[in-house]
Design a protein around this motif. Structure first.
Motif, mmCIF file in Angstrom:
data_model
loop_
_atom_site.group_PDB
_atom_site.id
_atom_site.type_symbol
_atom_site.label_atom_id
_atom_site.label_comp_id
_atom_site.label_asym_id
_atom_site.label_seq_id
_atom_site.Cartn_x
_atom_site.Cartn_y
_atom_site.Cartn_z
ATOM 1 N N HIS A 133 148.046 46.574 14.059
ATOM 2 C CA HIS A 133 147.341 46.809 12.786
ATOM 3 C C HIS A 133 147.060 45.470 12.109
ATOM 4 N N GLN A 134 146.373 45.508 10.987
ATOM 5 C CA GLN A 134 145.837 44.300 10.364
ATOM 6 C C GLN A 134 146.918 43.317 9.919
ATOM 7 N N LYS A 135 148.058 43.802 9.455
ATOM 8 C CA LYS A 135 149.089 42.911 8.925
ATOM 9 C C LYS A 135 150.173 42.588 9.952
ATOM 10 N N ASP A 136 149.993 43.013 11.167
ATOM 11 C CA ASP A 136 150.979 42.765 12.212
ATOM 12 C C ASP A 136 150.882 41.313 12.690
ATOM 13 N N PHE A 137 151.965 40.794 13.238
ATOM 14 C CA PHE A 137 151.953 39.452 13.829
ATOM 15 C C PHE A 137 152.920 39.418 15.000
ATOM 16 N N ALA A 138 152.616 38.554 15.978
ATOM 17 C CA ALA A 138 153.465 38.448 17.170
ATOM 18 C C ALA A 138 153.099 37.192 17.941
ATOM 19 N N SER A 139 154.065 36.737 18.748
ATOM 20 C CA SER A 139 153.808 35.635 19.690
ATOM 21 C C SER A 139 153.756 36.219 21.095
ATOM 22 N N ILE A 140 152.915 35.620 21.933
ATOM 23 C CA ILE A 140 152.748 36.044 23.326
ATOM 24 C C ILE A 140 153.041 34.843 24.215
ATOM 25 N N VAL A 141 154.005 34.983 25.110
ATOM 26 C CA VAL A 141 154.437 33.861 25.949
ATOM 27 C C VAL A 141 154.167 34.216 27.415
ATOM 28 N N LEU A 142 153.324 33.403 28.068
ATOM 29 C CA LEU A 142 152.976 33.593 29.472
ATOM 30 C C LEU A 142 153.711 32.547 30.301
ATOM 31 N N LEU A 143 154.707 32.985 31.081
ATOM 32 C CA LEU A 143 155.561 32.060 31.827
ATOM 33 C C LEU A 143 155.026 31.864 33.246
ATOM 34 N N ASP A 144 154.041 31.016 33.405
ATOM 35 C CA ASP A 144 153.528 30.649 34.727
ATOM 36 C C ASP A 144 152.396 29.655 34.514
ATOM 37 N N GLN A 145 152.460 28.539 35.229
ATOM 38 C CA GLN A 145 151.442 27.510 35.037
ATOM 39 C C GLN A 145 150.061 27.948 35.545
ATOM 40 N N ARG A 146 150.008 28.988 36.359
ATOM 41 C CA ARG A 146 148.718 29.467 36.858
ATOM 42 C C ARG A 146 147.862 30.075 35.747
ATOM 43 N N TYR A 147 148.497 30.503 34.646
ATOM 44 C CA TYR A 147 147.719 31.037 33.520
ATOM 45 C C TYR A 147 146.845 29.960 32.873
ATOM 46 N N ALA A 148 147.164 28.684 33.087
ATOM 47 C CA ALA A 148 146.407 27.593 32.470
ATOM 48 C C ALA A 148 145.085 27.325 33.179
ATOM 49 N N ARG A 149 144.855 27.920 34.347
ATOM 50 C CA ARG A 149 143.602 27.694 35.061
ATOM 51 C C ARG A 149 142.442 28.330 34.291
ATOM 52 N N PRO A 150 141.320 27.622 34.150
ATOM 53 C CA PRO A 150 140.177 28.159 33.389
ATOM 54 C C PRO A 150 139.690 29.523 33.853
ATOM 55 N N PRO A 151 139.579 29.802 35.180
ATOM 56 C CA PRO A 151 139.126 31.137 35.583
ATOM 57 C C PRO A 151 140.075 32.250 35.141
ATOM 58 N N VAL A 152 141.371 31.934 35.082
ATOM 59 C CA VAL A 152 142.347 32.940 34.644
ATOM 60 C C VAL A 152 142.277 33.120 33.133
ATOM 61 N N LEU A 153 142.205 32.032 32.391
ATOM 62 C CA LEU A 153 142.097 32.114 30.932
ATOM 63 C C LEU A 153 140.861 32.902 30.521
ATOM 64 N N ALA A 154 139.779 32.746 31.292
ATOM 65 C CA ALA A 154 138.525 33.428 30.955
ATOM 66 C C ALA A 154 138.655 34.939 31.031
ATOM 67 N N LYS A 155 139.689 35.436 31.722
ATOM 68 C CA LYS A 155 139.852 36.878 31.885
ATOM 69 C C LYS A 155 140.818 37.484 30.863
ATOM 70 N N LEU A 156 141.283 36.676 29.926
ATOM 71 C CA LEU A 156 142.067 37.204 28.807
ATOM 72 C C LEU A 156 141.121 37.795 27.773
ATOM 73 N N VAL B 244 144.740 30.678 22.481
ATOM 74 C CA VAL B 244 145.735 30.263 23.475
ATOM 75 C C VAL B 244 146.020 28.757 23.380
ATOM 76 N N GLU B 245 147.313 28.431 23.425
ATOM 77 C CA GLU B 245 147.748 27.029 23.505
ATOM 78 C C GLU B 245 148.509 26.844 24.816
ATOM 79 N N VAL B 246 148.122 25.833 25.582
ATOM 80 C CA VAL B 246 148.795 25.528 26.848
ATOM 81 C C VAL B 246 149.829 24.437 26.599
ATOM 82 N N LYS B 247 151.085 24.725 26.876
ATOM 83 C CA LYS B 247 152.183 23.767 26.667
ATOM 84 C C LYS B 247 152.708 23.321 28.040
ATOM 85 N N ALA B 248 152.574 22.033 28.299
ATOM 86 C CA ALA B 248 153.009 21.494 29.594
ATOM 87 C C ALA B 248 154.519 21.521 29.740
ATOM 88 N N THR B 249 155.255 21.361 28.624
ATOM 89 C CA THR B 249 156.721 21.355 28.661
ATOM 90 C C THR B 249 157.264 22.402 27.693
#
Length: 945
Positions: free
Chosen positions: A890-913, A921-926
């Motif tokens: 709903h409109q006032k809801d909030f949450a964090s989403i954590v994707l644990l795999d470096q393959r999610y950082a690939r542009p073709p994969v990000l494009a399918k989110l 999306v923020e990509v964190k190397a460490t």
């Protein structure tokens, strides 16, 4: 009242709709002024020149959604609409689509009025004539004229075309009266035919008596006669069978009765996956400004709408369907037998007809259903009260309804659609919750049969023929022998013997073999049999229903008078029952008495026979040979779902495919629409953002763990101890900074089990339990509600106590029971964690064949992966998108989403989110910056909430 009454005209609209009036339906009189309608809504939203009534001030994305939906319906396009859960998608669909229908009906009425006016008086000058709005008139107005033609010729032709349209319109208005006259003529003709038939009957009876006397003299007293049947056994014997061609050739009856079928008004078919989703949609329609005026009917299966307790108690969907059809057939045969007075039809009269199948009462139920919006439960209650069948009564309401609400299967399966009386020509279809539409169509037309079922069906059918063979006509015996032959060959192609017990047969050859349909037919040596005719025979004769009644009578309880061979048959049937490991005793309220009875195995095999009639290139047959014959299977795999969807997009005016998460869209475009022959220009994509502020969501891709271990949970690496330890330590840190509930998704149940055992052995599970109480997704469906309730209560209690345990951790599986249809709103899901990428099993024969099929069928775009590889990635990302969308509701809801795999950082994969997640999306190397961002996000949001 029609939807035209909702136009911004300032005029009152009273009484039933014109369409409804023409149908002769009884609608209660309604009188609603524009002011009364707008009092239901705060305001009529105007987007461009279109007015959209809405129960409250809509979000801007809802206005955009409705405007684009309106344009798609008006232009006759195919729309793919994505609107995240919580953005009011259902209400936008309702108000957008019904606003279009309102305007469409109004334009049609205006056009009819103008044409009638110009037809009765002098024709106006062409300068004053506006273009017609309906499709026939558009065709006339757009008729090309030769270049250089004199103006008076052009004017004459245009006026002639308009006069022709007026004549056609007048003819259409007179059609009802002509049909009434035709009905009277048919009644007189029927009386004449009945008198002629009586004369023929007397001649036939005389001939039958002579023939019977000759047979008695020929056979003599010592001749063998059929065994006397017991009470109630007559209905198990097959009636004389005639194919459709034989019936047409023999009858030669004209089909004037078909002309009496009601005309269908322009309508919207709305379908979704489950009855609960449909009930929720109907509830939204009631709350909308259209709720008191739209003519809506809800359709459902016999299992959901049957009010005959004797039939409903059968439990199995197939058994309920067959018994219902059998009872209707019995009613028709009774009438036919009463008219013809043939002694040979006497045995059918013992089958009881359904007391709820009453045309007069069903007509009243139809009128009540259309007069006021009702969901399935209200329709059931109305049927019980009126003693009318809601299943058939709701079908009678389809022609006059403006909005038809129905489940997927009823719309997407051609035979079911035809049986329900659904006509799609020039209608609008909206398919909601369509993210798994391709899988749904594939699953509906794929079927698997086991060696145990094949042997069981063969044995039952053989015993049936031994019992009733002397009473069956030659045509029945021929088809039954063909079915026995098919079953024998199916068992032989698996490597078994039909005459032996499948549980004790060991196969010399094991493994999986994949065949084209033609190759399978040749290998099975059944290519000389017309499967279309066999399928038609099974459907018309209802042999599987008769066979089920026979096995129920003799397979469970045997009379002492029965022959010993039937006792052996009983023992054999019991040996064929599937063996299951012993389970704990069920609670008293879940006794076996309430469980549905299993259908006849032949019912299941009929589906396999129907599947074999598919075109050779569109399907495959998978032969899976296991240790024993009973465990071996034959499976038909549909490769091209577009072949079943093509008719829908071809017939409909417009089709809308909608869902909360439709990414990646390429699957719908390529596998479903392009393969169905839809031009790319006809397809429109629309994706709206979320109603939440952009900073209410924090999607992170974490590429390495706490010890700088690269996070890549591939099938080869994910079971390594260091990878499981890394996932556990990251989860511990997240649970320390995230309040409330954390939902963690794993690729499979087996991997979740391995990780859980590893964490328990290494002590990580104890560290997690110190911060969050741990819950695990159950494999059993009936335990899901219990786990969710305990999870919710734990989070609520922790929020009040403010102790060391700050909430709960729910360990779930992608594609499992927690990844779809369950809302983790507010504190139930402040953080969603995805461990790895849930790719499907690439070694699966079905998936490999599907990939090969797409590689051969679809063109490969330059610089892109092959279509088969794209399929695998798309299946993975669809599952991910469904899971991570559980948190924001709903409109006032909030949450964090954590994707644990470096393959999610690939542009073709990000494009399918989904777009609303992808943009943030923020990509964190460490891991350090990632956990700091999560901590800051939740600290700020918790302080402001």
């Amino acid at each position: 009242m029609s939807l035209g009454g909702l136009r911004d005209s300032g005029m009152a609209s009273c009484g039933p709709a014109k369409d409804g009036k023409e149908q002769g339906l009884c609608f209660p009189e309604k009188c609603t002024t524009q002011g009364e309608i707008w009092s239901m809504a705060n305001e009529a939203q105007k987007v461009g020149t279109i007015h959209f009534p809405f129960p409250f001030t809509p979000y801007s994305i809802q206005e955009d959604f409705m405007a684009e939906l309106y344009r798609v319906l008006e232009a006759g396009k195919i729309g793919i609409f994505e609107s995240p859960t919580g953005t009011g998608k259902s209400l936008s669909l309702i108000c957008g689509a019904l606003s279009w229908l309102r305007d469409f009906e109004q334009k049609k009425r205006e056009e009819e009025a103008r044409l009638l006016e110009t037809g009765t008086g002098p024709l106006h000058d062409e300068k004053d004539e506006s273009l017609c709005l309906s499709s026939p008139c558009e065709g006339a107005a757009a008729t090309p004229r030769p270049a250089g033609e004199p103006a008076w010729v052009t004017q004459f032709v245009q006026k002639k075309e308009e006069r022709d349209l007026v004549d056609r319109l007048k003819a259409e208005q007179a059609r009802r009266k002509q049909r009434e006259e035709r009905l009277q003529q048919l009644q007189h003709r029927a009386q004449f035919k009945y008198a002629a038939k009586r004369l023929r009957q007397e001649e036939e009876e005389t001939e039958n008596l002579l023939r019977l006397s000759r047979e008695m003299l020929e056979t003599g007293p010592g001749a063998e006669r059929p065994e006397q049947l017991e009470s109630g056994e007559e209905e198990l014997v097959l009636a004389e069978y005639e194919s459709d061609e034989e019936k047409k050739a023999a009858s030669g009856v004209d089909e004037d009765e078909d002309d009496l079928e009601e005309e269908h008004v322009t309508k919207i078919y709305y379908c979704s996956r489950t009855h609960s989703q449909l009930a929720q949609f109907v509830h939204e329609v009631k709350k909308s400004p259209f709720g008191k005026d739209v003519r809506l009917v809800s359709l459902g299966s016999r299992q959901n709408l049957c009010v005959n307790e004797d039939v409903k108690s059968l439990g199995s969907v197939q058994l309920i369907n067959d018994r219902c059809v059998d009872m209707q057939r019995s009613r028709h045969e009774k009438k036919k037998g009463a008219e013809e007075e043939k002694p040979k039809r006497r045995r059918q009269e013992k089958q009881a007809a359904c007391p709820f199948y009453n045309h007069e009462q069903m007509g009243l139920l139809r009128d009540e259903a259309l007069a006021e919006v009702k969901d399935i439960e209200q329709l059931l209650a109305l049927g019980k009260e009126a003693r009318a069948c809601p299943y058939y009564g709701s079908r009678l309401a389809i022609p006059a309804a403006q909005l038809v609400v129905l489940p997927y299967q009823m719309l997407l399966h051609a035979a079911t659609r035809q049986a329900a009386g659904i006509r799609l020509q020039e209608q609008v279809v909206i398919i909601d919750e369509a993210h798994n539409l391709i899988d749904t169509i594939t699953g509906m037309h794929s079927v698997e049969v086991s060696g145990c079922q094949l042997c069981q069906a063969h044995s039952q059918l053989l015993q049936y023929m031994e019992r009733y063979g002397k009473r069956l006509k030659a045509k029945n015996l021929m088809y039954l022998k063909q079915i026995l032959y098919l079953l024998e060959k199916f068992v032989a192609v698996l490597g078994g013997n039909i005459k032996q017990n499948p549980n004790t047969q060991s196969l010399s050859q094991t493994g999986t073999e994949l065949k084209t349909i033609n190759d399978f037919l040749f290998q099975s040596q059944i290519d000389n049999i017309n499967l279309f005719k066999v399928q038609r025979y099974c459907e018309k004769s209802m042999i599987s229903r008769k066979l089920f009644g026979f096995t129920e009578r003799y397979g469970a309880v045997l009379s002492s008078r029965e022959q010993p061979k039937l006792a052996g048959f009983q023992q054999f049937l019991q040996s064929l029952q599937p063996r299951t490991t012993e389970a704990p005793a069920a609670p008293a309220d879940e006794s076996q008495a309430s469980a549905p009875r299993p259908a006849s195995p032949l019912m299941h095999i009929e589906g396999f026979l129907a599947a074999l009639t598919t075109a050779n290139q569109d399907g495959r047959v998978i032969l899976s040979r296991q240790g024993s014959l009973s465990q071996s299977t034959l499976k038909f795999l549909l490769l091209n779902p577009a072949v079943h969807f093509a008719q829908v997009v071809k017939e409909c005016r417009a089709v809308v495919i909608a869902g909360g998460t439709m990414q990646p869209v390429s699957d719908f475009r390529q596998q479903l629409l392009a393969c169905a022959g839809v031009e790319a220009e006809r397809v429109v994509e629309f994706s709206c953002g979320h109603v939440i502020p952009p900073d209410n969501i924090l999607p992170l891709v974490i590429c390495s763990g706490i010890s700088n271990q690269p996070l890549e949970f591939t099938f080869q690496k994910r079971e390594l101890p260091q990878m499981m330890d890394e996932a556990g330590r990251i989860l511990c840190n997240l649970c320390s900074v995230v309040p409330g509930g954390v939902v963690c998704f794993f690729p499979s149940y087996e991997y979740l089990r391995q990780v859980h055992a590893h964490w328990e052995k290494g002590g990580l599970l104890g560290r997690l339990a110190a911060r969050k109480k741990i819950f695990q997704e159950p494999k059993s469906t009936h335990q899901v509600e219990q786990v969710l309730l305990a999870y919710s209560r734990c989070i609520q209690a922790c929020g009040q106590e403010r102790g060391r345990v700050t909430g709960a951790l729910l360990l779930s599986v992608v594609g499992g029971k927690m990844s779809e249809g369950i809302n983790f709103s507010d504190n139930l899901g402040r953080c969603v964690v995805m461990v790895g990428m849930p790719f499907p099993n690439i070694r699966s024969p079905e998936l490999q064949e599907k990939m090969a099929y797409l590689d051969q069928t679809l063109p490969r775009a330059p610089g892109q992966a092959p279509p088969g590889k794209n399929l695998v990635e798309n299946l993975c990302m669809k599952a991910v998108n469904q899971s991570i969308g559980r948190a924001i509701r709903h409109q006032k809801d909030f949450a964090s989403i954590v994707l644990l795999d470096q393959r999610y950082a690939r542009p073709p994969v990000l494009a399918k989110l989904p777009a609303w997640i992808r943009a943030r999306v923020e990509v964190k190397a460490t891991f350090g910056p990632a956990i700091a961002a999560v901590q800051k996000f939740h600290r700020e949001k918790s302080a402001s909430s």
